[in-house]
Design a protein around this motif. Sequence first.
Motif, mmCIF file in Angstrom:
data_model
loop_
_atom_site.group_PDB
_atom_site.id
_atom_site.type_symbol
_atom_site.label_atom_id
_atom_site.label_comp_id
_atom_site.label_asym_id
_atom_site.label_seq_id
_atom_site.Cartn_x
_atom_site.Cartn_y
_atom_site.Cartn_z
ATOM 1 N N GLN A 178 0.814 -1.211 0.000
ATOM 2 C CA GLN A 178 0.000 0.000 0.000
ATOM 3 C C GLN A 178 0.842 1.253 0.000
ATOM 4 O O GLN A 178 1.971 1.272 0.489
ATOM 5 C CB GLN A 178 -0.888 0.057 1.243
ATOM 6 C CG GLN A 178 -1.958 -0.967 1.307
ATOM 7 C CD GLN A 178 -2.860 -0.751 2.517
ATOM 8 O OE1 GLN A 178 -2.870 0.323 3.120
ATOM 9 N NE2 GLN A 178 -3.614 -1.767 2.878
ATOM 10 N N GLY A 179 0.250 2.296 -0.520
ATOM 11 C CA GLY A 179 0.801 3.640 -0.435
ATOM 12 C C GLY A 179 -0.364 4.585 -0.223
ATOM 13 O O GLY A 179 -1.530 4.192 -0.367
ATOM 14 N N ARG A 180 -0.066 5.822 0.134
ATOM 15 C CA ARG A 180 -1.137 6.798 0.337
ATOM 16 C C ARG A 180 -0.788 8.105 -0.346
ATOM 17 O O ARG A 180 0.347 8.572 -0.287
ATOM 18 C CB ARG A 180 -1.370 7.052 1.825
ATOM 19 C CG ARG A 180 -2.035 5.873 2.494
ATOM 20 C CD ARG A 180 -2.769 6.282 3.739
ATOM 21 N NE ARG A 180 -3.493 5.161 4.270
ATOM 22 C CZ ARG A 180 -3.145 4.531 5.382
ATOM 23 N NH1 ARG A 180 -2.109 4.915 6.062
ATOM 24 N NH2 ARG A 180 -3.871 3.522 5.795
ATOM 25 N N LEU A 181 -1.793 8.672 -0.980
ATOM 26 C CA LEU A 181 -1.695 10.027 -1.516
ATOM 27 C C LEU A 181 -2.240 10.964 -0.448
ATOM 28 O O LEU A 181 -3.349 10.762 0.052
ATOM 29 C CB LEU A 181 -2.538 10.176 -2.780
ATOM 30 C CG LEU A 181 -1.987 9.607 -4.065
ATOM 31 C CD1 LEU A 181 -3.070 9.571 -5.137
ATOM 32 C CD2 LEU A 181 -0.817 10.423 -4.544
ATOM 33 N N PHE A 182 -1.461 11.965 -0.059
ATOM 34 C CA PHE A 182 -1.887 12.972 0.900
ATOM 35 C C PHE A 182 -2.176 14.242 0.111
ATOM 36 O O PHE A 182 -1.256 14.868 -0.418
ATOM 37 C CB PHE A 182 -0.792 13.244 1.943
ATOM 38 C CG PHE A 182 -0.550 12.092 2.869
ATOM 39 C CD1 PHE A 182 -1.160 12.045 4.107
ATOM 40 C CD2 PHE A 182 0.295 11.052 2.509
ATOM 41 C CE1 PHE A 182 -0.943 10.982 4.975
ATOM 42 C CE2 PHE A 182 0.529 9.989 3.365
ATOM 43 C CZ PHE A 182 -0.094 9.953 4.601
ATOM 44 N N LEU A 183 -3.454 14.607 0.018
ATOM 45 C CA LEU A 183 -3.864 15.752 -0.782
ATOM 46 C C LEU A 183 -4.511 16.803 0.102
ATOM 47 O O LEU A 183 -5.551 16.547 0.719
ATOM 48 C CB LEU A 183 -4.854 15.305 -1.865
ATOM 49 C CG LEU A 183 -4.354 14.203 -2.800
ATOM 50 C CD1 LEU A 183 -5.501 13.661 -3.640
ATOM 51 C CD2 LEU A 183 -3.231 14.718 -3.673
ATOM 52 N N LYS A 184 -3.888 17.977 0.170
ATOM 53 C CA LYS A 184 -4.430 19.068 0.963
ATOM 54 C C LYS A 184 -5.752 19.514 0.356
ATOM 55 O O LYS A 184 -5.895 19.587 -0.867
ATOM 56 C CB LYS A 184 -3.438 20.232 0.979
ATOM 57 C CG LYS A 184 -3.807 21.348 1.907
ATOM 58 C CD LYS A 184 -2.697 22.383 1.952
ATOM 59 C CE LYS A 184 -3.043 23.490 2.905
ATOM 60 N NZ LYS A 184 -1.979 24.495 2.943
ATOM 61 N N LEU A 185 -6.746 19.762 1.214
ATOM 62 C CA LEU A 185 -8.053 20.212 0.724
ATOM 63 C C LEU A 185 -7.937 21.669 0.285
ATOM 64 O O LEU A 185 -8.156 22.595 1.050
ATOM 65 C CB LEU A 185 -9.130 20.056 1.803
ATOM 66 C CG LEU A 185 -9.535 18.630 2.125
ATOM 67 C CD1 LEU A 185 -10.640 18.619 3.170
ATOM 68 C CD2 LEU A 185 -9.970 17.881 0.889
ATOM 69 N N ALA A 186 -7.546 21.821 -0.970
ATOM 70 C CA ALA A 186 -7.387 23.143 -1.565
ATOM 71 C C ALA A 186 -7.865 23.057 -3.006
ATOM 72 O O ALA A 186 -7.852 21.988 -3.611
ATOM 73 C CB ALA A 186 -5.922 23.569 -1.522
ATOM 74 N N TYR A 187 -8.324 24.161 -3.531
ATOM 75 C CA TYR A 187 -8.744 24.163 -4.919
ATOM 76 C C TYR A 187 -7.986 25.246 -5.666
ATOM 77 O O TYR A 187 -7.376 26.116 -5.090
ATOM 78 C CB TYR A 187 -10.261 24.347 -5.053
ATOM 79 C CG TYR A 187 -10.786 25.667 -4.554
ATOM 80 C CD1 TYR A 187 -10.931 26.739 -5.416
ATOM 81 C CD2 TYR A 187 -11.125 25.850 -3.218
ATOM 82 C CE1 TYR A 187 -11.399 27.951 -4.966
ATOM 83 C CE2 TYR A 187 -11.603 27.052 -2.756
ATOM 84 C CZ TYR A 187 -11.738 28.100 -3.638
ATOM 85 O OH TYR A 187 -12.201 29.301 -3.189
ATOM 86 N N GLY A 188 -8.035 25.158 -6.964
ATOM 87 C CA GLY A 188 -7.297 26.056 -7.837
ATOM 88 C C GLY A 188 -6.582 25.196 -8.868
ATOM 89 O O GLY A 188 -6.382 23.994 -8.656
ATOM 90 N N PRO A 189 -6.189 25.768 -9.971
ATOM 91 C CA PRO A 189 -5.616 24.968 -11.054
ATOM 92 C C PRO A 189 -4.296 24.282 -10.708
ATOM 93 O O PRO A 189 -3.952 23.278 -11.310
ATOM 94 C CB PRO A 189 -5.440 25.970 -12.193
ATOM 95 C CG PRO A 189 -5.464 27.312 -11.551
ATOM 96 C CD PRO A 189 -6.282 27.183 -10.305
ATOM 97 N N ARG A 190 -3.556 24.783 -9.729
ATOM 98 C CA ARG A 190 -2.261 24.192 -9.376
ATOM 99 C C ARG A 190 -2.317 23.322 -8.128
ATOM 100 O O ARG A 190 -1.319 22.710 -7.749
ATOM 101 C CB ARG A 190 -1.229 25.301 -9.196
ATOM 102 C CG ARG A 190 -0.932 26.004 -10.505
ATOM 103 C CD ARG A 190 0.037 27.145 -10.389
ATOM 104 N NE ARG A 190 1.113 26.891 -9.466
ATOM 105 C CZ ARG A 190 1.833 27.834 -8.877
ATOM 106 N NH1 ARG A 190 1.572 29.094 -9.116
ATOM 107 N NH2 ARG A 190 2.787 27.534 -8.051
ATOM 108 N N ALA A 191 -3.467 23.238 -7.473
ATOM 109 C CA ALA A 191 -3.611 22.416 -6.275
ATOM 110 C C ALA A 191 -3.535 20.938 -6.661
ATOM 111 O O ALA A 191 -4.112 20.517 -7.660
ATOM 112 C CB ALA A 191 -4.936 22.709 -5.583
ATOM 113 N N HIS A 192 -2.802 20.152 -5.873
ATOM 114 C CA HIS A 192 -2.641 18.732 -6.173
ATOM 115 C C HIS A 192 -3.983 18.010 -6.223
ATOM 116 O O HIS A 192 -4.186 17.121 -7.054
ATOM 117 C CB HIS A 192 -1.721 18.062 -5.151
ATOM 118 C CG HIS A 192 -0.293 18.442 -5.328
ATOM 119 N ND1 HIS A 192 0.646 18.237 -4.359
ATOM 120 C CD2 HIS A 192 0.372 18.999 -6.361
ATOM 121 C CE1 HIS A 192 1.827 18.658 -4.778
ATOM 122 N NE2 HIS A 192 1.679 19.136 -5.996
ATOM 123 N N LEU A 193 -4.908 18.374 -5.347
ATOM 124 C CA LEU A 193 -6.228 17.750 -5.351
ATOM 125 C C LEU A 193 -6.925 17.988 -6.685
ATOM 126 O O LEU A 193 -7.499 17.070 -7.270
ATOM 127 C CB LEU A 193 -7.079 18.277 -4.190
ATOM 128 C CG LEU A 193 -8.493 17.712 -4.075
ATOM 129 C CD1 LEU A 193 -8.464 16.194 -3.905
ATOM 130 C CD2 LEU A 193 -9.234 18.367 -2.926
#
Length: 160
Positions: free
Chosen positions: A68-83
């Motif tokens: 297993q691995g996990r993606l940690f995605l900050k709850l942010a929006y915008g065109p450059r946000a990882h989410l």
Amino acid sequence: MAQIASIKKPESNFEPLSAGYHNGVLSAVEVRDFDGNNFNTGVPETVTKLLVTFLSETDPDIDGEPAQGRLFLKLAYGPRAHLTIVRERLLGRPLTPEETIAVDDEEFIGKRIRVQCKHRTSKTGQLYGNLDPTSVVLLDDETATPPAIREEDSEDDVPF
């Protein structure tokens, strides 16, 4: 100074995914708060992140379970946000204004992806396998596995 206590570090059998690209399935999504310090000011803050669990098809099983691995995605929006980047790649299109602020777990669960794992060693010598959100690629049935050579094809018929 005299030692007054000895702290036993908890045992863990966690092994990070091997470095490189992995194919696998996204299996679970949860929202979790993390305490840390602001990168710019150093002030303590709580950051809310989306944890997406990735089950590797390319790493060997550990104790009968997929690696297993996990993606940690900050709850942010915008065109450059990882989410935003990950969600748009999973959906195959740009997000609508409504989708930008409403995250649905169905966008993640069951999706087959390819993702890169980058290794990092902490100051204490702990090895971490970080999944790179910008490397996420959605796999369809054609790109997931190479096409098998049919039995009726002979070696002479296969172009190289």
